[in-house]
Design a protein around this motif. Structure first.
Motif, mmCIF file in Angstrom:
data_model
loop_
_atom_site.group_PDB
_atom_site.id
_atom_site.type_symbol
_atom_site.label_atom_id
_atom_site.label_comp_id
_atom_site.label_asym_id
_atom_site.label_seq_id
_atom_site.Cartn_x
_atom_site.Cartn_y
_atom_site.Cartn_z
ATOM 1 N N ASP A 182 0.825 -1.208 0.000
ATOM 2 C CA ASP A 182 0.000 0.000 0.000
ATOM 3 C C ASP A 182 0.860 1.260 0.000
ATOM 4 N N GLU A 188 1.021 4.042 -3.049
ATOM 5 C CA GLU A 188 0.799 5.458 -2.746
ATOM 6 C C GLU A 188 1.985 6.305 -3.204
ATOM 7 N N THR A 203 -7.873 12.573 9.308
ATOM 8 C CA THR A 203 -7.350 11.278 8.880
ATOM 9 C C THR A 203 -6.950 11.364 7.427
ATOM 10 N N TYR A 204 -5.741 10.943 7.141
ATOM 11 C CA TYR A 204 -5.265 10.843 5.765
ATOM 12 C C TYR A 204 -5.372 9.376 5.389
ATOM 13 N N SER A 205 -6.110 9.098 4.346
ATOM 14 C CA SER A 205 -6.322 7.707 3.935
ATOM 15 C C SER A 205 -5.692 7.448 2.583
ATOM 16 N N GLY A 235 -6.884 2.301 1.326
ATOM 17 C CA GLY A 235 -7.802 1.685 2.279
ATOM 18 C C GLY A 235 -7.381 1.733 3.736
ATOM 19 N N LYS A 236 -6.311 2.423 4.049
ATOM 20 C CA LYS A 236 -5.842 2.518 5.435
ATOM 21 C C LYS A 236 -5.792 3.986 5.840
ATOM 22 N N GLY A 237 -6.280 4.280 7.051
ATOM 23 C CA GLY A 237 -6.279 5.646 7.547
ATOM 24 C C GLY A 237 -5.131 5.901 8.507
ATOM 25 N N TYR A 238 -4.591 7.095 8.429
ATOM 26 C CA TYR A 238 -3.507 7.531 9.311
ATOM 27 C C TYR A 238 -3.943 8.822 9.984
#
Length: 181
Positions: free
Chosen positions: A39, A43, A157-159, A162-165
């Motif tokens: 991922d 990105e 949240t920065y996504s 499919g994963k949020g940070y």
């Protein structure tokens, strides 16, 4: 590394290749601390492609400031030089989209010079605030911004993939005249 003779300048479309390479390097150094996951790789190659930067460098409200030493790119600041609302906050101002400095040149004043250029550009454009988001897990960056007067005003949240940070939203009022920031 000795005394640093740093040249600051605005980016042109021809700079997209070096900006992209530096962006991938810093992104992976920051986020891929336990190895590069698929991922993160997707990105990096999508968001930080040469083509993506070539387009963004030409956007009318976007500015890139480059810091070079001996014709090599050490860092860059990317900003939206327009009144943009910060996520989840009542702050409107210029957005510092990213401030990336090559890992070996961090803590040598490169980031400080770049952010001062961004702040001056925002103030010169009549904007009274500059804001940014920083990954919650990047305590070094958050400490850097705090030392420069940026206040933590919330979260977002920065996504990607499919994963949020969780990111902290940081802002600074530009009370000074354009040349004094």
């Amino acid at each position: 590394m000795g005394t640093l003779e740093l040249q600051l300048r605005s980016a042109s479309p021809e700079d997209a290749v070096t900006i992209a390479a530096l962006a991938v390097q810093v992104f992976l150094d920051t986020y891929a601390t336990e190895g590069v996951r698929p991922d993160q790789a997707r990105e990096a190659f999508a968001e930080y492609s040469v083509e993506a930067f070539a387009v963004r460098v030409q956007e009318p409200t976007r500015r890139f400031f480059l810091a070079e030493h001996a014709a090599g790119l050490l860092g860059f600041a990317e900003m939206q030089l327009a009144a943009v609302s910060a996520p989840g906050a009542t702050v409107v101002g210029a957005e510092l989209v990213r401030l990336y400095v090559q890992p070996g040149w961090q803590r040598h004043g490169v980031g400080r010079r770049l952010i001062r250029s961004a702040e001056r550009a925002a103030a010169s454009s009549g904007l009274t605030t500059i804001w940014l988001t920083a990954w919650e897990g990047n305590s070094r960056a958050r400490g850097f911004y705090a030392a420069l007067g940026y206040q933590d005003i919330g979260t977002t949240t920065y996504s990607f993939q499919g994963k949020g940070y969780v990111n902290r939203v940081l802002a600074k009022s530009l009370h000074h005249a354009a040349g004094a920031v």
